[in-house]
Design a protein around this motif. Structure first.
Motif, PDB file in Angstrom:
ATOM      1  N   THR A 118      -9.773  63.831 -12.281  1.00  0.00           N
ATOM      2  CA  THR A 118      -8.984  63.131 -11.278  1.00  0.00           C
ATOM      3  C   THR A 118      -9.404  63.704  -9.939  1.00  0.00           C
ATOM      4  O   THR A 118      -9.866  64.851  -9.857  1.00  0.00           O
ATOM      5  N   SER A 119      -9.264  62.905  -8.895  1.00  0.00           N
ATOM      6  CA  SER A 119      -9.667  63.362  -7.567  1.00  0.00           C
ATOM      7  C   SER A 119      -8.657  62.923  -6.525  1.00  0.00           C
ATOM      8  O   SER A 119      -8.051  61.855  -6.642  1.00  0.00           O
ATOM      9  N   ALA A 120      -8.503  63.751  -5.507  1.00  0.00           N
ATOM     10  CA  ALA A 120      -7.700  63.423  -4.331  1.00  0.00           C
ATOM     11  C   ALA A 120      -8.330  64.156  -3.157  1.00  0.00           C
ATOM     12  O   ALA A 120      -8.589  65.363  -3.243  1.00  0.00           O
ATOM     13  N   GLY A 121      -8.606  63.429  -2.108  1.00  0.00           N
ATOM     14  CA  GLY A 121      -9.288  64.037  -0.969  1.00  0.00           C
ATOM     15  C   GLY A 121     -10.639  64.555  -1.395  1.00  0.00           C
ATOM     16  O   GLY A 121     -11.407  63.852  -2.042  1.00  0.00           O
ATOM     17  N   ASN A 122     -10.926  65.811  -1.091  1.00  0.00           N
ATOM     18  CA  ASN A 122     -12.219  66.391  -1.472  1.00  0.00           C
ATOM     19  C   ASN A 122     -12.119  67.267  -2.715  1.00  0.00           C
ATOM     20  O   ASN A 122     -13.039  68.008  -3.018  1.00  0.00           O
ATOM     21  N   LYS A 123     -10.974  67.184  -3.452  1.00  0.00           N
ATOM     22  CA  LYS A 123     -10.798  67.985  -4.670  1.00  0.00           C
ATOM     23  C   LYS A 123     -10.943  67.121  -5.914  1.00  0.00           C
ATOM     24  O   LYS A 123     -10.459  65.992  -5.959  1.00  0.00           O
ATOM     25  N   THR A 124     -11.598  67.691  -6.902  1.00  0.00           N
ATOM     26  CA  THR A 124     -11.709  67.048  -8.215  1.00  0.00           C
ATOM     27  C   THR A 124     -11.222  68.040  -9.254  1.00  0.00           C
ATOM     28  O   THR A 124     -11.629  69.205  -9.245  1.00  0.00           O
ATOM     29  N   TRP A 125     -10.342  67.567 -10.142  1.00  0.00           N
ATOM     30  CA  TRP A 125      -9.813  68.391 -11.220  1.00  0.00           C
ATOM     31  C   TRP A 125     -10.472  67.971 -12.521  1.00  0.00           C
ATOM     32  O   TRP A 125     -10.613  66.781 -12.801  1.00  0.00           O
ATOM     33  N   HIS A 126     -10.870  68.946 -13.329  1.00  0.00           N
ATOM     34  CA  HIS A 126     -11.519  68.720 -14.617  1.00  0.00           C
ATOM     35  C   HIS A 126     -10.506  69.025 -15.721  1.00  0.00           C
ATOM     36  O   HIS A 126     -10.132  70.174 -15.915  1.00  0.00           O
ATOM     37  N   HIS A 127     -10.075  67.983 -16.421  1.00  0.00           N
ATOM     38  CA  HIS A 127      -9.053  68.105 -17.457  1.00  0.00           C
ATOM     39  C   HIS A 127      -9.683  68.067 -18.846  1.00  0.00           C
ATOM     40  O   HIS A 127     -10.780  67.527 -19.025  1.00  0.00           O
ATOM     41  N   VAL A 128      -8.949  68.582 -19.823  1.00  0.00           N
ATOM     42  CA  VAL A 128      -9.357  68.511 -21.225  1.00  0.00           C
ATOM     43  C   VAL A 128      -8.090  68.459 -22.072  1.00  0.00           C
ATOM     44  O   VAL A 128      -7.087  69.085 -21.739  1.00  0.00           O
ATOM     45  N   GLY A 129      -8.131  67.674 -23.135  1.00  0.00           N
ATOM     46  CA  GLY A 129      -6.979  67.609 -24.029  1.00  0.00           C
ATOM     47  C   GLY A 129      -7.337  66.902 -25.319  1.00  0.00           C
ATOM     48  O   GLY A 129      -8.313  66.147 -25.381  1.00  0.00           O
ATOM     49  N   THR A 130      -6.568  67.158 -26.350  1.00  0.00           N
ATOM     50  CA  THR A 130      -6.782  66.518 -27.647  1.00  0.00           C
ATOM     51  C   THR A 130      -5.786  65.382 -27.812  1.00  0.00           C
ATOM     52  O   THR A 130      -4.584  65.570 -27.632  1.00  0.00           O
TER      53      THR A 130
END
Length: 142
Positions: A118-130
């Motif tokens: 997911t991204s907002a502004g200049n940040k991107t978050w890297h998620h993981v889940g089962t």
């Protein structure tokens, strides 16, 4: 006593499922926040004073919502809601931890580990889940 005989016309009623704009998918996924924070740290994206992944946000499976934009019964996209003041964020789903090969949300199945950003502004978050089955015996049925 005289009985009246009346003729009743036979009638068949058919109810058709009318999907609304979101698919009631029978699977869910929450971000594994400790694993995701480790991924951020390995990508040099981690600030220990500003946790990127929280159990009360992306860690909640109800915060990942699936939509069927064209009402054809197939999931088209996943978004994250309930963010920490960031609004609704689009999710891009990937096949593995390299976050290089995208996959469509309709290809997701229970038991699978998925990776998404997911991204907002200049940040991107890297998620993981089962992915887990929310209705036993009926995975991916809407």
């Amino acid at each position: 006593m005289k009985m009246k005989k009346t003729w009743e016309v036979p009638v068949i009623l058919v109810q058709q499922f009318e999907a609304n704009e979101y698919v009631a998918a029978c699977w869910g996924v929450g971000c594994s926040v400790s694993e995701a924070n480790s991924i951020e740290q390995s990508l040099h994206n981690y600030d220990p004073n500003n946790l990127y992944h929280g159990a009360d946000h992306c860690g909640l499976s109800g915060n990942q919502v699936i939509y069927d934009d064209n009402n054809d019964g197939t999931a088209d996209r996943m978004v994250e809601v309930g963010t920490d003041g960031l609004g609704t964020l689009n999710c891009t789903i990937y096949t593995d931890s390299s976050y290089s090969t995208q996959m469509g949300v309709s290809a997701v199945h229970t038991g699978q580990t998925i990776y998404w950003t997911t991204s907002a502004g200049n940040k991107t978050w890297h998620h993981v889940g089962t992915v887990f089955n929310t209705v036993p015996g009926h995975p991916n049925r809407s």
